[in-house]
Design a protein around this motif. Structure first.
Motif, mmCIF file in Angstrom:
data_model
loop_
_atom_site.group_PDB
_atom_site.id
_atom_site.type_symbol
_atom_site.label_atom_id
_atom_site.label_comp_id
_atom_site.label_asym_id
_atom_site.label_seq_id
_atom_site.Cartn_x
_atom_site.Cartn_y
_atom_site.Cartn_z
ATOM 1 N N ASP A 83 0.986 -1.527 -0.095
ATOM 2 C CA ASP A 83 0.366 0.154 -0.009
ATOM 3 C C ASP A 83 1.230 1.073 0.318
ATOM 4 O O ASP A 83 1.609 1.565 0.434
ATOM 5 C CB ASP A 83 -0.868 0.658 1.039
ATOM 6 C CG ASP A 83 -1.909 -0.647 1.207
ATOM 7 O OD1 ASP A 83 -2.681 -1.470 0.342
ATOM 8 O OD2 ASP A 83 -2.694 -1.125 2.228
ATOM 9 N N LYS A 84 0.450 2.388 -0.742
ATOM 10 C CA LYS A 84 1.224 3.379 -0.420
ATOM 11 C C LYS A 84 -0.183 4.280 0.096
ATOM 12 O O LYS A 84 -0.724 4.358 -0.039
ATOM 13 C CB LYS A 84 1.085 3.753 -1.952
ATOM 14 C CG LYS A 84 2.272 3.450 -2.962
ATOM 15 C CD LYS A 84 2.058 4.293 -5.128
ATOM 16 C CE LYS A 84 0.971 4.012 -5.127
ATOM 17 N NZ LYS A 84 1.087 4.338 -6.187
ATOM 18 N N VAL A 85 0.815 5.135 1.184
ATOM 19 C CA VAL A 85 -0.266 5.623 2.241
ATOM 20 C C VAL A 85 0.266 7.192 2.064
ATOM 21 O O VAL A 85 1.354 7.504 2.293
ATOM 22 C CB VAL A 85 0.580 4.858 3.885
ATOM 23 C CG1 VAL A 85 -0.758 5.794 4.897
ATOM 24 C CG2 VAL A 85 0.348 3.453 3.448
ATOM 25 N N LEU A 86 -0.872 7.605 2.369
ATOM 26 C CA LEU A 86 -0.237 9.377 2.989
ATOM 27 C C LEU A 86 -0.688 9.900 4.222
ATOM 28 O O LEU A 86 -2.213 9.473 4.287
ATOM 29 C CB LEU A 86 -1.503 9.895 1.754
ATOM 30 C CG LEU A 86 -1.210 11.812 1.958
ATOM 31 C CD1 LEU A 86 -0.049 12.439 1.841
ATOM 32 C CD2 LEU A 86 -2.322 12.628 1.025
ATOM 33 N N ASP A 87 -0.217 10.871 5.491
ATOM 34 C CA ASP A 87 -1.120 10.534 6.141
ATOM 35 C C ASP A 87 -1.235 12.430 6.286
ATOM 36 O O ASP A 87 -0.102 13.408 5.821
ATOM 37 C CB ASP A 87 0.170 11.107 7.162
ATOM 38 C CG ASP A 87 -0.403 10.980 8.854
ATOM 39 O OD1 ASP A 87 -1.641 10.765 9.158
ATOM 40 O OD2 ASP A 87 0.402 11.372 9.821
ATOM 41 N N VAL A 88 -2.049 12.672 6.117
ATOM 42 C CA VAL A 88 -2.563 14.347 5.921
ATOM 43 C C VAL A 88 -2.185 15.047 8.009
ATOM 44 O O VAL A 88 -3.266 14.482 8.223
ATOM 45 C CB VAL A 88 -3.888 15.007 6.003
ATOM 46 C CG1 VAL A 88 -4.560 16.273 6.032
ATOM 47 C CG2 VAL A 88 -4.047 13.765 4.422
ATOM 48 N N GLY A 89 -1.734 16.371 7.170
ATOM 49 C CA GLY A 89 -1.293 17.089 8.476
ATOM 50 C C GLY A 89 -0.285 15.801 9.953
ATOM 51 O O GLY A 89 -0.805 15.613 10.776
ATOM 52 N N CYS A 90 0.984 15.468 9.572
ATOM 53 C CA CYS A 90 1.637 14.941 9.925
ATOM 54 C C CYS A 90 2.229 15.220 11.138
ATOM 55 O O CYS A 90 2.893 14.528 11.554
ATOM 56 C CB CYS A 90 2.714 14.589 9.077
ATOM 57 S SG CYS A 90 3.317 14.999 8.033
ATOM 58 N N GLY A 91 2.090 16.606 11.550
ATOM 59 C CA GLY A 91 1.951 17.093 12.967
ATOM 60 C C GLY A 91 3.989 16.837 12.734
ATOM 61 O O GLY A 91 4.905 17.077 12.252
#
Length: 211
Positions: free
Chosen positions: A54-62
Motif C-alpha cells: 500500500d502507498k500511504v499518505l498522512d494528512v496533517g502529519c504533525g
C-alpha cells in the motif's frame, strides 16, 4: 473524555499553535503530541489495515510519529503533508532514514490542495487534524481524489463531538463534528462506504471511508 489531553499545561499555547505549530512553542507542542497520541495512532492504524504494497499518505502529519508507524507496515512509498513548516521539518527529522532512502516524502501543503496525482494512494490517514481544516468538505473531496478505487481514508480524533472537548472547542476555534455529521460529509464527498466507531474506554472517534 480523552486521556492524552494536550491542553492541561498551565501555559496553554494559542489557537494558532495547535492549528499551525511554529517557533519554539510549536516545536515543544509537536514533541508532546508525538508522545501523547501514541495510543490514538495505534487505534486508528488498526482500522487502516495497511498492507506491504500500500502507498500511504498522512494528512496533517504533525510531529511525524504516525508516519514512523506507517513506515513499519508497508514497503511502498509513504508521504506526509502539513501546512506548518515546523511540522514538516520535525517529521523529516524524526524519520530521517526513510527520507534519505526515498521511501518517505514530507511536504508543506494544505488538505484542500494535495500535491499528488489522482488515485495515487491506497490509504490516507488523518490524526487529530480535521478540527482545523478550513473547509472539512473540501478536504474530504480532495482526499478522495488522491485515493485509488477501493482506497480508504481513516480519520481518528480524540474528541467524538464538541461537548467532549469542554471549553477548548470554543477557545481554540475547533470544528468538531460528531460521527454522524462526519459520516454524512464523507458520503457527500463521494465515498461509497463509511463506518464510524468510538473507543470503548477513551471515547475517541474513528471514521473509515472507502472510495
Amino acid at each position: 473524555m480523552a486521556t492524552s489531553d494536550p491542553f492541561t499545561s498551565p501555559a496553554v499555547p494559542t489557537e494558532s499553535q495547535f492549528s499551525r505549530p511554529s517557533s519554539l512553542t510549536g516545536l515543544v507542542l509537536l514533541r508532546s503530541m508525538n508522545i501523547g497520541h501514541a495510543r490514538l495512532h495505534r487505534w486508528g492504524l488498526q482500522a487502516a489495515g495497511i498492507q506491504p504494497r500500500d502507498k500511504v499518505l498522512d494528512v496533517g502529519c504533525g510531529g511525524g510519529r504516525a508516519l514512523a508507524r506507517i513506515l513499519k507496515s508497508t514497503r511502498r512509498e509513504v508521504a506526509g503533508v502539513d501546512h506548518s513548516p515546523e511540522a514538516v521539518e520535525t517529521s523529516r527529522r524524526v524519520n530521517r532514514g526513510a527520507v534519505a532512502s526515498g521511501r518517505l516524502r514530507v511536504l508543506e501543503a494544505s488538505v484542500e490542495n494535495l500535491p499528488f496525482r489522482d488515485g495515487f494512494f491506497d490509504v490516507v490517514t488523518a490524526f487529530e487534524t480535521t478540527y482545523f481544516w478550513p473547509d472539512l468538505q473540501a478536504g474530504l473531496i480532495e482526499i478522495r481524489r488522491v485515493l485509488s478505487p477501493g482506497g480508504r481514508l481513516v480519520v481518528t480524533n480524540e474528541y467524538a463531538d464538541r461537548s467532549a472537548s469542554g471549553r477548548w472547542a470554543e477557545r481554540l476555534d475547533m470544528n468538531i463534528p460528531d460521527g454522524r455529521a462526519l459520516a454524512g460529509l464523507a458520503y457527500e464527498a463521494g465515498f461509497l462506504t463509511v463506518d464510524t466507531s468510538t473507543h470503548p474506554h477513551h471515547g475517541w472517534l474513528r471514521l473509515v471511508a472507502a472510495r
